[in-house]
Design a protein around this motif. Structure first.
Motif, PDB file in Angstrom:
ATOM      1  N   ASN A  24      37.843  48.876  44.811  1.00  0.00           N
ATOM      2  CA  ASN A  24      37.054  47.636  45.237  1.00  0.00           C
ATOM      3  C   ASN A  24      35.744  47.548  44.828  1.00  0.00           C
ATOM      4  O   ASN A  24      34.827  46.545  45.420  1.00  0.00           O
ATOM      5  CB  ASN A  24      37.274  47.146  46.700  1.00  0.00           C
ATOM      6  N   VAL A  49      31.100  43.143  35.620  1.00  0.00           N
ATOM      7  CA  VAL A  49      30.513  42.266  36.473  1.00  0.00           C
ATOM      8  C   VAL A  49      29.053  42.052  36.023  1.00  0.00           C
ATOM      9  O   VAL A  49      28.518  41.209  36.034  1.00  0.00           O
ATOM     10  CB  VAL A  49      30.689  42.768  38.004  1.00  0.00           C
ATOM     11  N   LYS A  51      37.902  52.255  50.619  1.00  0.00           N
ATOM     12  CA  LYS A  51      37.377  50.920  50.383  1.00  0.00           C
ATOM     13  C   LYS A  51      36.066  50.881  51.247  1.00  0.00           C
ATOM     14  O   LYS A  51      36.128  50.615  52.572  1.00  0.00           O
ATOM     15  CB  LYS A  51      38.444  49.840  51.000  1.00  0.00           C
ATOM     16  N   ARG A  56      29.903  42.332  42.942  1.00  0.00           N
ATOM     17  CA  ARG A  56      29.805  41.104  42.705  1.00  0.00           C
ATOM     18  C   ARG A  56      29.286  40.160  43.918  1.00  0.00           C
ATOM     19  O   ARG A  56      28.189  39.276  43.863  1.00  0.00           O
ATOM     20  CB  ARG A  56      31.138  40.415  42.459  1.00  0.00           C
ATOM     21  N   LYS A  57      29.614  40.488  45.106  1.00  0.00           N
ATOM     22  CA  LYS A  57      29.017  39.921  46.299  1.00  0.00           C
ATOM     23  C   LYS A  57      27.745  40.124  46.647  1.00  0.00           C
ATOM     24  O   LYS A  57      27.148  39.698  46.964  1.00  0.00           O
ATOM     25  CB  LYS A  57      30.188  40.394  47.568  1.00  0.00           C
ATOM     26  N   GLU A 108      35.052  47.959  35.161  1.00  0.00           N
ATOM     27  CA  GLU A 108      35.156  46.643  35.869  1.00  0.00           C
ATOM     28  C   GLU A 108      33.839  46.309  36.624  1.00  0.00           C
ATOM     29  O   GLU A 108      33.057  45.233  36.514  1.00  0.00           O
ATOM     30  CB  GLU A 108      35.933  46.694  37.133  1.00  0.00           C
ATOM     31  N   VAL A 161      31.488  34.003  42.968  1.00  0.00           N
ATOM     32  CA  VAL A 161      32.263  34.857  44.198  1.00  0.00           C
ATOM     33  C   VAL A 161      33.342  33.790  44.746  1.00  0.00           C
ATOM     34  O   VAL A 161      33.311  32.766  44.884  1.00  0.00           O
ATOM     35  CB  VAL A 161      31.312  35.306  45.419  1.00  0.00           C
ATOM     36  N   GLY A 162      34.590  34.333  44.396  1.00  0.00           N
ATOM     37  CA  GLY A 162      35.799  33.445  45.065  1.00  0.00           C
ATOM     38  C   GLY A 162      36.204  32.134  44.306  1.00  0.00           C
ATOM     39  O   GLY A 162      37.036  31.588  44.386  1.00  0.00           O
ATOM     40  N   ALA A 196      33.927  46.808  42.044  1.00  0.00           N
ATOM     41  CA  ALA A 196      33.559  45.704  41.369  1.00  0.00           C
ATOM     42  C   ALA A 196      33.333  44.247  42.291  1.00  0.00           C
ATOM     43  O   ALA A 196      32.513  43.616  42.131  1.00  0.00           O
ATOM     44  CB  ALA A 196      34.611  45.383  40.142  1.00  0.00           C
ATOM     45  N   GLU A 197      34.359  44.325  43.170  1.00  0.00           N
ATOM     46  CA  GLU A 197      34.312  43.063  44.075  1.00  0.00           C
ATOM     47  C   GLU A 197      33.095  43.110  45.009  1.00  0.00           C
ATOM     48  O   GLU A 197      32.439  42.083  45.189  1.00  0.00           O
ATOM     49  CB  GLU A 197      35.649  43.203  44.999  1.00  0.00           C
ATOM     50  N   LEU A 198      32.929  44.565  45.646  1.00  0.00           N
ATOM     51  CA  LEU A 198      31.491  44.707  46.187  1.00  0.00           C
ATOM     52  C   LEU A 198      30.248  44.318  45.668  1.00  0.00           C
ATOM     53  O   LEU A 198      29.257  43.827  46.117  1.00  0.00           O
ATOM     54  CB  LEU A 198      31.697  46.115  47.061  1.00  0.00           C
TER      55      LEU A 198
END
Length: 361
Positions: free
Chosen positions: A114, A158, A56, A120-121, A154, A354-355, A116-118
């Protein structure tokens, strides 16, 4: 009689660990008599298995200021690559983690669930300015473990949501599994895909890049992408003198017949530990040709195994380089290929949610 050696490690590109001495990592050598005795008692060691470690990271975009490449940022869903291409210029990056650029690079992999999440942020940050993100610059985004993790997909989701342009480079026909996303991105001028075709001989490909898609599958993937209206590029990379250069003209012709938009070629690069790994590969598979291959490589790299300098690292010099360049240009003229011009659209960019709930496409 021609002398040939059996591969030390079947089904893999590298034939040894090739631990780098430039970092002073500890090395271990097994005495020949002891190895023979162990194999006598226990039999031949079992095939190497691929191990994947999930990590991560705190950041996902890598930025560079190189003056001789077309992108300034990239994302890599994985570290290491199971394709096992013996010539891969990214192999030395495994040494930064005290791992071998040889067999470890293709058997000890790292996945970033993680990612894709990173991303996105990162794209949602107030000061972020969009430019095309390159995928496949260090390790292949569609290597076999993508079938299980789907991290590349993923990331593309994004980018499609954010209308962020992407370029993809791969040696796998697995890219066609995401043709729905790629088509939607292509409709908005957000993507271009390059597939690398090294040779047209499946047996040779099995030695050079043992776990990558076969040449026929890569060409078929280029055709499917082109038919779907996705900007496509056939990369003849790397061109290995006296090993793969004979396929250059036919690869260009086949790519053109499939409706591919453009083609290009990149000469073999042998940075750091890649050079001894490649020499070892030659000694196993082409012992009678190894000296000739390396002589030509040095002739296009200013007398060295590798030239790391900006600009010249991607543009070889000398008689052999001029010959390859002339052959490629002639093949492109005959096929009707022009220079690749993929003008991706950065003006559609919108910061992703985000979120909260994602925007509808």
């Amino acid at each position: 009689m021609e002398r040939r050696f059996e591969p030390k490690v079947a089904g893999r590109g590298a034939q040894s660990a090739a631990v780098p001495t430039r970092f002073g990592l500890a090395t271990r050598e097994i005495d020949g008599d002891w190895r023979d005795w162990v194999e006598h008692l226990d039999g031949t060691p079992p095939p190497l298995r691929t191990h994947v470690t999930e990590e991560k990271p705190k950041t996902i975009l890598s930025f560079n200021g190189s003056p001789d490449i077309f992108f300034d940022r990239s994302v890599n869903a994985y570290r290491g690559c199971e394709h096992g291409c013996v010539y891969c210029f990214a192999r030395p990056t495994h040494a930064f983690h005290d791992l071998s650029p040889g067999l470890d690079f293709e058997t000890r992999l790292f996945a970033k669930p993680n990612a894709a999440e990173l991303l996105r942020k990162t794209l949602a940050k107030p000061g972020y300015k969009p430019k095309p993100i390159a995928m496949g610059t260090n390790t292949d985004p569609y290597q076999p473990i993508e079938g299980r993790y789907r991290i590349t997909r993923e990331l593309l989701e994004v980018c499609l949501e954010a209308r962020h342009p992407v370029t993809i480079t791969t040696k796998s026909d697995r890219v066609c599994a995401d043709i729905d996303l790629l088509r939607a991105m292509a409709d908005r001028r957000l993507v271009a895909v390059a597939i690398s075709v090294t040779s047209l001989d499946p047996k040779l490909s099995g030695k050079l890049e043992p776990r990558a898609s076969s040449p026929a599958k890569r060409l078929a993937a280029l055709g499917k992408l082109a038919e779907a209206g996705i900007p496509t590029h056939c990369s003849i990379a790397p061109v290995i003198p006296a090993i793969t250069d004979e396929f250059m003209e036919e690869i260009v012709a086949r790519a053109s017949a499939l409706g591919v938009d453009s083609a290009g070629w990149i000469p073999l690069r042998l940075p750091h530990e890649v050079a001894p790994l490649f020499r070892e590969w030659l000694s196993v598979h082409f012992p009678e040709r190894g000296d000739k291959v390396m002589s030509i490589v040095r002739s296009i790299r200013n007398g060295k195994d590798n030239d790391p300098s900006f600009f010249s690292r991607l543009r070889p010099t000398g008689v052999w380089a001029d010959l390859f360049r002339a052959r490629f240009n002639l093949a492109c003229r005959r096929a009707g290929f022009g220079a690749a011009k993929f003008e991706l659209d950065c003006t559609r960019f919108r910061k992703p949610e985000v979120g909260g709930q994602m925007r509808l496409l």
